[in-house]
Design a protein around this motif. Structure first.
Motif, PDB file in Angstrom:
ATOM      1  N   UNK A 151       2.638 -47.759 -27.043  1.00  6.68           N
ATOM      2  CA  UNK A 151       3.719 -47.821 -26.631  1.00  6.68           C
ATOM      3  C   UNK A 151       4.646 -47.099 -27.946  1.00  6.68           C
ATOM      4  N   UNK A 152       4.444 -48.509 -29.056  1.00  3.85           N
ATOM      5  CA  UNK A 152       5.473 -47.853 -30.518  1.00  3.85           C
ATOM      6  C   UNK A 152       4.623 -46.688 -30.404  1.00  3.85           C
ATOM      7  N   UNK A 153       3.360 -46.821 -30.647  1.00  5.39           N
ATOM      8  CA  UNK A 153       2.795 -44.763 -30.409  1.00  5.39           C
ATOM      9  C   UNK A 153       3.404 -43.258 -29.829  1.00  5.39           C
ATOM     10  N   UNK A 154       3.134 -43.680 -28.682  1.00  4.31           N
ATOM     11  CA  UNK A 154       3.567 -43.037 -28.585  1.00  4.31           C
ATOM     12  C   UNK A 154       4.966 -42.603 -28.340  1.00  4.31           C
ATOM     13  N   UNK A 155       5.767 -44.050 -28.329  1.00  3.79           N
ATOM     14  CA  UNK A 155       7.089 -43.461 -28.685  1.00  3.79           C
ATOM     15  C   UNK A 155       7.914 -43.107 -29.987  1.00  3.79           C
ATOM     16  N   UNK A 156       7.247 -43.753 -30.230  1.00  2.00           N
ATOM     17  CA  UNK A 156       7.302 -43.125 -32.374  1.00  2.00           C
ATOM     18  C   UNK A 156       6.846 -41.917 -32.225  1.00  2.00           C
ATOM     19  N   UNK A 157       5.676 -40.917 -31.326  1.00  2.00           N
ATOM     20  CA  UNK A 157       5.415 -39.791 -31.286  1.00  2.00           C
ATOM     21  C   UNK A 157       4.677 -39.818 -32.681  1.00  2.00           C
ATOM     22  N   UNK A 158       3.349 -40.792 -32.740  1.00  2.00           N
ATOM     23  CA  UNK A 158       2.535 -40.600 -33.512  1.00  2.00           C
ATOM     24  C   UNK A 158       1.016 -40.312 -32.915  1.00  2.00           C
ATOM     25  N   UNK A 159       1.181 -40.675 -30.883  1.00  2.00           N
ATOM     26  CA  UNK A 159       0.341 -40.290 -30.114  1.00  2.00           C
ATOM     27  C   UNK A 159      -0.292 -38.538 -29.679  1.00  2.00           C
ATOM     28  N   UNK A 160       0.744 -38.286 -29.887  1.00  2.00           N
ATOM     29  CA  UNK A 160       0.552 -36.639 -29.086  1.00  2.00           C
ATOM     30  C   UNK A 160       0.009 -36.148 -29.289  1.00  2.00           C
ATOM     31  N   UNK A 161      -0.173 -36.263 -31.131  1.00  2.00           N
ATOM     32  CA  UNK A 161      -0.975 -34.888 -32.107  1.00  2.00           C
ATOM     33  C   UNK A 161      -2.442 -35.519 -31.970  1.00  2.00           C
TER      34      UNK A 161
END
Length: 264
Positions: A151-161
């Motif tokens: 959740x932290x990675x997704x909502x922090x836009x760190x997972x998408x790339x």
């Protein structure tokens, strides 16, 4: 949300629910020597390490596609022949047939469906093995920790790339991608289905009913997906973690209200 996307995400939600329902319990005796709570770190560390590694070295994604190609088909074979409830060795032939279909035309819907079938089945084997190697509580905490990190990675836009890099990677032209589930209109990462199979394996080891848990997971997934009205990407591990909390609260409440056996 388009109608096609809703159908696709509904199929993926049903897949997660089935992965909670299907795992059996027990591991071969020779694996007992590997029992340790340290395996519980696999869930939370897998997402953090993979995302960080791909962000730093995008070529890692290519290696992961080969890793999936080599390990997912045997995992699917073991699921049908041993790991899932009602498994029989002869059923493993279905995994062989699915792999052949996945190889025929990797961009066709039948091949994508066969690849998704194999990927999902491998999670049943992995869930049963880990649930047999690790006590239930560390695994449950590991799933919750994984969902928090996700959740932290997704909502922090760190997972998408990194996720886009992994989804675009192929082991070689003409070979299927088995590192995620693709149902044409929607995709789900391997970790999202892995935790569902792991929850199913835990429940099987504990001797608890997997059917109601599977229905709970499906309902939570469908409710969670309403957030797609505002977000393009969601961490699909979260409904599994929420299901664990609800199931534990219900189990504790049922245990506390259960009458004590009469003393002689």
């Amino acid at each position: 949300m388009s109608r096609e996307f809703m159908i696709g995400i509904g199929i993926l939600n049903a897949t997660q629910a089935l992965l909670v329902l299907l795992p059996g319990a027990g591991i071969p005796a020779w694996l007992n020597r590997l029992k340790t709570s340290a395996w519980a770190l696999l869930a939370p560390l897998s997402i953090a390490i993979v995302v960080a590694a791909i962000a730093l070295v995008p070529e890692v994604a290519d290696g992961l596609t080969w890793f999936a190609l080599l390990l997912v088909p045997p995992g699917a074979l073991l699921a049908l022949g041993w790991a899932m409830r009602g498994a029989k060795p002869v059923y493993a032939l279905l995994a062989v047939a699915a792999f052949v279909v996945a190889l025929i035309d990797v961009d066709s819907p039948p091949s994508e469906g066969a690849a998704a079938f194999l990927t999902a089945l491998s999670c049943i084997t992995l869930g049963r093995l880990l649930a047999g190697l690790v006590p239930a509580w560390p695994l449950k905490l590991g799933i919750i920790a994984m969902a928090v990190i996700d959740a932290i990675l997704v909502f922090g836009n760190q997972l998408q790339g990194p996720n886009a890099t992994l989804n675009a990677a192929i082991p070689a032209p003409g070979l299927p991608q088995l590192q995620f589930l693709d149902v044409t209109w929607a995709r789900m990462g391997y970790g999202d289905v892995f935790v569902a199979g792991l929850l199913g394996g835990i429940l099987a080891v504990e001797g608890r009913r997997q059917g109601p848990a599977a229905l709970l997971v499906f309902g939570l997934c469908c409710a969670w997906d309403l957030l797609f009205l505002h977000f393009n990407t969601l961490p699909a591990t979260v409904p599994i973690a929420v299901a664990i909390v609800i199931l534990e609260l219900h189990h504790r409440r049922a245990s506390s209200t259960r009458p004590l056996a009469p003393q002689r």
